[in-house]
Design an enzyme around this catalytic site. Sequence first.
Site, short mmCIF file in Angstrom:
data_model
loop_
_atom_site.label_atom_id
_atom_site.label_comp_id
_atom_site.label_asym_id
_atom_site.label_seq_id
_atom_site.Cartn_x
_atom_site.Cartn_y
_atom_site.Cartn_z
N LYS A 124 13.49 8.08 5.22
CA LYS A 124 13.84 7.74 3.83
C LYS A 124 12.57 7.63 2.99
O LYS A 124 11.80 6.68 3.12
CB LYS A 124 14.59 6.41 3.75
N GLY B 200 5.30 -0.69 2.65
CA GLY B 200 5.78 -1.08 1.31
C GLY B 200 5.38 -2.51 1.01
O GLY B 200 4.41 -3.02 1.57
N SER B 201 6.19 -3.16 0.17
CA SER B 201 5.83 -4.51 -0.27
C SER B 201 6.13 -5.55 0.81
O SER B 201 6.94 -5.31 1.72
CB SER B 201 6.62 -4.86 -1.53
N GLY C 38 9.24 -5.71 3.37
CA GLY C 38 8.87 -5.71 4.78
C GLY C 38 9.45 -6.91 5.52
O GLY C 38 9.90 -6.80 6.66
N GLU D 44 3.58 -2.23 7.51
CA GLU D 44 2.29 -2.11 6.84
C GLU D 44 2.54 -2.45 5.39
O GLU D 44 3.24 -1.72 4.70
CB GLU D 44 1.76 -0.69 7.03
N CYS E 81 -2.64 0.22 -1.12
CA CYS E 81 -2.59 -1.10 -0.49
C CYS E 81 -3.99 -1.54 -0.10
O CYS E 81 -4.23 -2.71 0.14
CB CYS E 81 -1.64 -1.10 0.69
N GLN F 292 6.66 -0.38 -12.54
CA GLN F 292 5.30 -0.76 -12.13
C GLN F 292 4.50 -1.21 -13.34
O GLN F 292 3.76 -2.18 -13.29
CB GLN F 292 4.60 0.44 -11.47
N GLU G 275 -0.75 -9.70 -4.99
CA GLU G 275 -1.00 -8.26 -5.10
C GLU G 275 -0.45 -7.75 -6.43
O GLU G 275 0.69 -8.02 -6.78
CB GLU G 275 -0.32 -7.50 -3.95
C1 UN1 Z 1 -1.98 3.01 1.41
O1 UN1 Z 1 -2.43 2.65 0.34
O2 UN1 Z 1 -0.79 2.78 1.70
O3 UN1 Z 1 -7.70 4.00 3.01
C2 UN1 Z 1 -2.74 3.78 2.39
C3 UN1 Z 1 -7.06 4.41 2.06
C4 UN1 Z 1 -6.07 5.55 2.28
C5 UN1 Z 1 -4.78 5.06 2.78
C6 UN1 Z 1 -4.15 4.04 1.94
N1 UN1 Z 1 -6.62 6.50 3.19
O4 UN1 Z 1 -7.17 3.95 0.96
#
Ligand code: UN1
Length: 491
Positions: free
Chosen positions: A173, A226-227, A231, A248, A282, A329, A382
């Site tokens: 998804k 995701g958030s 999660g 993650e 992230c 956003q 965040e």
């Molecule tokens: C993400 O933001 O979900 O290291 C992954 C990094 C990227 C991966 C980010 N290669 O910023």
Amino acid sequence: MKEYGLYIDGQWVPSTSGRTFQTRSPATGEVLAAFAEGDREDVGKAVKAASKARLKWRLLPAPKRGEILLKAASIMRRRKEDLGKLVTREMGKVISEGKGDVQEAIDLLEYIAGEGRRLFGETTPSELPRKFCMTVRQPVGVAGLITPWNFPFAVPCWKLGPALVAGNTVVYKPASLTPLCAATLVTILEEAGLPPGVVNMVTGPADPVGVAIVEHPEIGAVSFTGSVASGRDVYRRASALLKKVGLEMGGKNPQIVLEDADLSLAVEGVLFGAFGTAGQRCTATSRLILHEKIYDDMLQRLVSRTKSLKIGDPLDSSIDVGPVCSGEQEEKILGYIRIGKEEGAKLVTGGAKLEGGAYDNGFFIEPTIFEAVHGMRITKEEIFGPVLSIIKVRDYEEAVRVANDVEYGLSSSIYTADLNLAFRAIDELEAGITYINAPTIGAEVHLPFGGVKHTGNGAREAGSTAIEEFTEIKTVFIDYSGSLQKAQIDE
Ligand code: UN1
């Protein structure tokens, strides 16, 4: 306008409800394509197809499964230019980063294709004579993959690559803001020779599609990026069913700059870390923790460089910062800018939505910097946008204390010429990733990726650990003595 169905058992099919939704460019508002809106019943069909395809896929030797992934990588290499543009059009990151997203997907697929010739187990002596012990890795079965919009090629490949090479079939998804990238990725896998039913894609909202994936009894492993809020919900539902889960989630990533650092390097680092992908990684730098001795100097250099950044059409290669990904956003980020002001943080540059001319068709926010005090909400939560908080500290110890005093722990960075302090930071920063004299973003795919504390649940994607989420270890004992031998009992 092109309309995509759900991809189930190698066919593009309409959703059960017949409902559809559209995806738009966040820079121009242009409608890019329409997609079937799936629901619980569609997830059921996708799982059925994935279950049916399981045995055959699992019996295909792992190196052959790897070859299909390698083929997909080579198709992506050939089409990198167009795919990069697609990422930029649908997600809004600037074109160099759009191509970078595709390159990261290629890198991952090339790396993980080789895993088909490894999938190493262990061998070890038995405590008994003429007995042999080993471990082998086996696929979990059907994996459910739920992916975000900020890396619409790379992150799905971080999950698809290891899940597939390990012999799982997949229900996927993608985020509803970037389904065109997802559908394109699926067609590339198909062109590379992936058999029907091995990857099935159901587009649609988190509830019901994501929820149905997490709750389906035949899905044994769920991998989510995701958030934290989503999660946590995935974890709660999946743990009740005792599933294997990889999470993650968010970050509040610090860049520390000590008094002996190379300040020009540190400025360029934070510009890329904080405003690259308009702060929507992230791993984005959202806190700049400065030693008091270099505070004024860094602030002045950073503000002047930030003011020189060009914001606009992300397809134009002279642009530094593109739009944020959606109206929702944008609202959230502007909300945090308001909160920062209300909390008494000092806005030193940016802070506004850009308006007038072409800006009116998209979601453009100025790169924003606050002088903040540790403890304010903008220093702890965040934001996922181009908003940076600067915090002044007295020394290394305070810098690390501030860096660690958040609920997240994904990426971290320290700029210093002091080798001892750099190594201490590696020990002491509570994060899954630490960079020395480099920004918090830009992880490479042959190393593990993930975080500590509320950033994740211990899973590490990419690197040698990528297959952990998608394999079970079987322990095997082979007794070739021809007699009954009893461990722990025979003398
Ligand atoms: C993400 O933001 O979900 O290291 C992954 C990094 C990227 C991966 C980010 N290669 O910023």
